[in-house]
Design a protein around this motif. Structure first.
Motif, PDB file in Angstrom:
ATOM      1  N   THR A   7       0.689  -1.106   0.279  1.00 29.63           N
ATOM      2  CA  THR A   7      -0.384   0.153  -0.006  1.00 29.63           C
ATOM      3  C   THR A   7       0.725   1.289  -0.313  1.00 29.63           C
ATOM      4  OG1 THR A   7      -1.441  -0.922   0.775  1.00 29.63           O
ATOM      5  CG2 THR A   7      -1.975   1.337   1.168  1.00 29.63           C
ATOM      6  N   VAL A   8       2.155   1.515   0.453  1.00 32.10           N
ATOM      7  CA  VAL A   8       3.111   2.490   0.873  1.00 32.10           C
ATOM      8  C   VAL A   8       3.413   2.677  -0.600  1.00 32.10           C
ATOM      9  CG1 VAL A   8       5.333   3.182   1.390  1.00 32.10           C
ATOM     10  CG2 VAL A   8       3.294   2.139   3.184  1.00 32.10           C
ATOM     11  N   VAL A   9       3.299   1.124  -1.015  1.00 31.48           N
ATOM     12  CA  VAL A   9       4.715   1.726  -2.263  1.00 31.48           C
ATOM     13  C   VAL A   9       3.251   1.721  -4.167  1.00 31.48           C
ATOM     14  CG1 VAL A   9       4.834  -0.198  -4.455  1.00 31.48           C
ATOM     15  CG2 VAL A   9       5.627  -0.079  -2.046  1.00 31.48           C
ATOM     16  N   GLU A  10       2.101   1.856  -3.495  1.00 34.15           N
ATOM     17  CA  GLU A  10       1.277   2.475  -4.391  1.00 34.15           C
ATOM     18  C   GLU A  10       0.620   4.078  -4.245  1.00 34.15           C
ATOM     19  OE1 GLU A  10      -0.836  -2.148  -4.379  1.00 34.15           O
ATOM     20  OE2 GLU A  10      -2.229  -0.974  -3.553  1.00 34.15           O
ATOM     21  N   LEU A  11       0.490   4.148  -2.285  1.00 30.98           N
ATOM     22  CA  LEU A  11       0.062   5.483  -2.395  1.00 30.98           C
ATOM     23  C   LEU A  11       1.163   6.240  -2.899  1.00 30.98           C
ATOM     24  CD1 LEU A  11      -1.466   5.321   0.924  1.00 30.98           C
ATOM     25  CD2 LEU A  11      -3.045   5.391  -1.244  1.00 30.98           C
ATOM     26  N   ALA A  12       2.669   6.315  -2.911  1.00 34.67           N
ATOM     27  CA  ALA A  12       3.562   6.535  -3.005  1.00 34.67           C
ATOM     28  C   ALA A  12       3.807   6.876  -4.323  1.00 34.67           C
ATOM     29  CB  ALA A  12       5.072   6.061  -2.929  1.00 34.67           C
ATOM     30  N   GLY A  13       3.390   6.309  -5.179  1.00 30.92           N
ATOM     31  CA  GLY A  13       3.290   6.255  -6.593  1.00 30.92           C
ATOM     32  C   GLY A  13       1.510   7.406  -7.456  1.00 30.92           C
ATOM     33  N   LYS A  14       0.983   6.519  -6.940  1.00 34.52           N
ATOM     34  CA  LYS A  14      -0.328   7.778  -6.514  1.00 34.52           C
ATOM     35  C   LYS A  14      -0.215   8.863  -6.083  1.00 34.52           C
ATOM     36  CE  LYS A  14      -4.629   9.010  -4.270  1.00 34.52           C
ATOM     37  NZ  LYS A  14      -5.691   8.588  -3.305  1.00 34.52           N
ATOM     38  N   HIS A  15       0.663   9.471  -5.368  1.00 32.58           N
ATOM     39  CA  HIS A  15       1.081  10.634  -5.610  1.00 32.58           C
ATOM     40  C   HIS A  15       2.300  10.944  -6.029  1.00 32.58           C
ATOM     41  CE1 HIS A  15      -2.403  11.286  -2.823  1.00 32.58           C
ATOM     42  NE2 HIS A  15      -1.730  10.629  -2.384  1.00 32.58           N
ATOM     43  N   ASP A  16       2.821  10.674  -6.862  1.00 31.10           N
ATOM     44  CA  ASP A  16       4.128  10.590  -7.693  1.00 31.10           C
ATOM     45  C   ASP A  16       5.281  10.840  -6.351  1.00 31.10           C
ATOM     46  OD1 ASP A  16       6.231  11.336  -9.621  1.00 31.10           O
ATOM     47  OD2 ASP A  16       5.695  13.533  -9.798  1.00 31.10           O
ATOM     48  N   ILE A  17       4.825  10.414  -5.105  1.00 32.05           N
ATOM     49  CA  ILE A  17       6.628  10.730  -3.849  1.00 32.05           C
ATOM     50  C   ILE A  17       7.580   9.816  -4.082  1.00 32.05           C
ATOM     51  CG2 ILE A  17       6.379  10.671  -1.559  1.00 32.05           C
ATOM     52  CD1 ILE A  17       3.399  11.426  -1.585  1.00 32.05           C
ATOM     53  N   SER A  18       8.973  10.300  -4.642  1.00 31.00           N
ATOM     54  CA  SER A  18       9.685   8.923  -4.369  1.00 31.00           C
ATOM     55  C   SER A  18       9.705   8.144  -2.989  1.00 31.00           C
ATOM     56  CB  SER A  18      11.063   9.431  -4.483  1.00 31.00           C
ATOM     57  OG  SER A  18      12.349   9.040  -4.423  1.00 31.00           O
TER      58      SER A  18
END
Ligand SMILES: [Zn+2]
Length: 356
Positions: A43-54
Motif C-alpha cells: 500500500t505504501v508503494v501504491e500510494l507513493a506512486g499515486k502521489h508521485d512521491i519517491s
C-alpha cells in the motif's frame, strides 16, 4: 525474527502448525497498535506512486527492513516515509480499513487505534479523523471489528505543540476519540513536562496512556501520578524497581507489551527472543496485555506475537486468555460496551476450548 513452522499434510499442501492455528483463533483485543505502523508495504508503494512521491528505490520487498530497527531513529525514519504518502481521505480510509481487516483476520475483535497526527506531514487533524472514521465504519461492517481512536502526542516535539494538538482534539471532539497517548522516543522526550497537557486532557474527559520503553521505573510513577495514565504502553523497566513493581501489581496497572517489536528494538530483553522482561512482569503479578505495535514494519502480526511468547516462555491458552481479559478490562469503552466485548470474548474462548 519469528519463523512460522509448517507441517506438510498428506495432500502435499502445507498446513499451519496446530498450536499456531489455535493461537490464531485466540480472541484478541488490541490496545497498542499504531495506524502508521500497520500500513501494508504494498500500500505504501501504491500510494507513493499515486502521489508521485519517491521511495528512494525502496520496494514493497525491502521497505520494512526490521533488522535495522535496533536503532529507533531508523525505524522512525521509515515511519516518516509511510506518513508522507498518506495524503487524502481515500488514503486514510484505505490504510485504516486494511489495518483493521488484517487484524480481524487474526481474531482481533476490538482495537483502540493509536494515531500520530504529527507523523502525517501536515494533513489537517479534521481530515485525519474523517478518513480514519470512514475506514473504521467500513471495517466494522465488513469484518465485525469494532474500534476507537487514541491520539498520540509526539514527545520529541515541544510541549506547546502537544498543547496545540490537544486544542484540536478538544475543539473537534468526536465520540470515537477516547483518549490520548505519548509516543516517539522516550529518551528525547521525558514525561514530566507533558504533565500539564495530560491534566488538561483529563479535565476534558479524555483517558490517558503513554509509552515507556527505555526509560527508568520512575518514569512509570510519573505517568501514573502526574500524567494520570490508566495504562502503560510497554513499561518493561518497571521490573528494575521492586517497590514500583509491587505498587503496579497491587493497583492492577495494565501494561500493553509488544513481544516481537520490543525484542527487535531490544526494549524487553537482549534481543535474543527470550522475552525476559515480559516473563518477569508476568511472574511479578502485573496486569499484562499483548499487542503488535507496528505489525508489518516488524514482520509480525497479532498471532505471531503470541507464538513468540508461546515458543520462548511456554505460555498456553490459559495465559493467553488472561492476557485478553486484561485487555478487555483496560479498554476505554463505556461499561455497557465493555461488558458486551467481555461476553463476546468469553463466547469465543468457550468455542475454542471445545475444538478437539
Ligand atoms: Zn508503540
Amino acid at each position: 525474527m519469528i519463523t512460522v513452522t509448517y507441517q506438510v499434510a498428506a495432500s502435499g499442501q502445507p498446513q499451519p502448525n496446530p498450536r499456531h492455528r489455535v493461537l490464531r483463533a485466540v480472541p484478541k483485543v488490541s490496545l497498542h497498535c499504531h495506524l502508521l505502523g500497520s500500513v501494508r508495504a504494498q500500500t505504501v508503494v501504491e500510494l507513493a506512486g499515486k502521489h508521485d512521491i519517491s521511495l528512494d528505490g525502496r520496494s514493497a520487498e525491502n521497505l520494512y527492513d526490521h533488522a535495522s530497527y535496533e536503532d529507533l531513529g531508523e525505524f522512525l525514519r521509515v515511519l516518516d516515509v509511510v506518513g508522507s504518502v498518506v495524503r487524502d481521505l481515500d488514503d486514510l480510509h484505505r490504510i485504516t480499513y486494511e489495518s483493521l481487516i488484517d487484524a480481524a483476520d487474526h481474531q482481533v475483535l476490538y482495537r483502540e487505534i493509536q494515531i500520530s497526527p504529527p507523523g502525517h506531514g501536515g494533513v489537517p487533524y479534521r481530515r485525519l479523523l474523517d478518513g480514519i472514521t470512514a475506514g473504521m465504519r467500513d471495517a466494522r461492517t465488513d469484518a465485525g471489528i469494532d474500534s476507537r481512536i487514541v491520539v498520540g502526542l509526539n514527545r520529541e516535539q515541544s510541549v506547546a505543540a502537544a498543547d496545540a494538538l490537544l486544542d484540536d482534539i478538544i475543539e473537534q471532539r468526536i465520540d470515537e476519540v477516547v483518549g490520548i497517548g505519548l509516543d516517539y522516543a522516550e529518551a528525547l522526550g521525558p514525561p514530566e513536562p507533558f504533565a500539564p497537557v495530560f491534566q488538561r486532557a483529563a479535565s476534558a474527559g479524555l483517558q490517558r496512556t503513554a509509552h515507556s520503553e527505555t526509560g527508568p521505573p520512575r518514569h512509570i510513577e510519573i505517568l501514573l501520578d502526574e500524567l494520570g495514565c490508566s495504562r502503560i504502553d510497554h513499561g518493561y523497566h518497571v521490573v528494575d524497581n521492586d517497590r514500583i513493581t509491587r505498587r503496579c501489581a497491587e493497583e492492577g496497572v495494565p501494561f500493553i507489551c509488544t513481544p516481537v517489536s520490543s525484542d527487535i528494538g531490544r526494549y524487553s530483553g537482549s534481543g535474543d527472543g527470550s522475552h525476559r522482561r515480559i516473563a518477569q512482569m508476568v511472574n511479578a503479578g502485573l496486569a499484562i496485555a499483548i499487542d503488535s505495535d507496528d505489525p508489518p514494519m516488524f514482520g509480525t502480526d497479532p498471532t505471531r506475537d503470541l507464538i513468540a511468547l508461546s515458543d520462548a516462555l511456554g505460555y498456553g491458552l490459559e495465559q493467553f486468555e488472561r492476557f485478553t481479559h486484561t485487555a478487555v478490562d483496560a479498554t476505554w469503552l463505556d461499561d455497557t460496551d465493555r461488558a458486551a466485548l467481555r461476553q463476546h470474548v468469553e463466547r469465543q474462548f468457550t468455542a475454542l476450548k471445545e475444538i478437539p
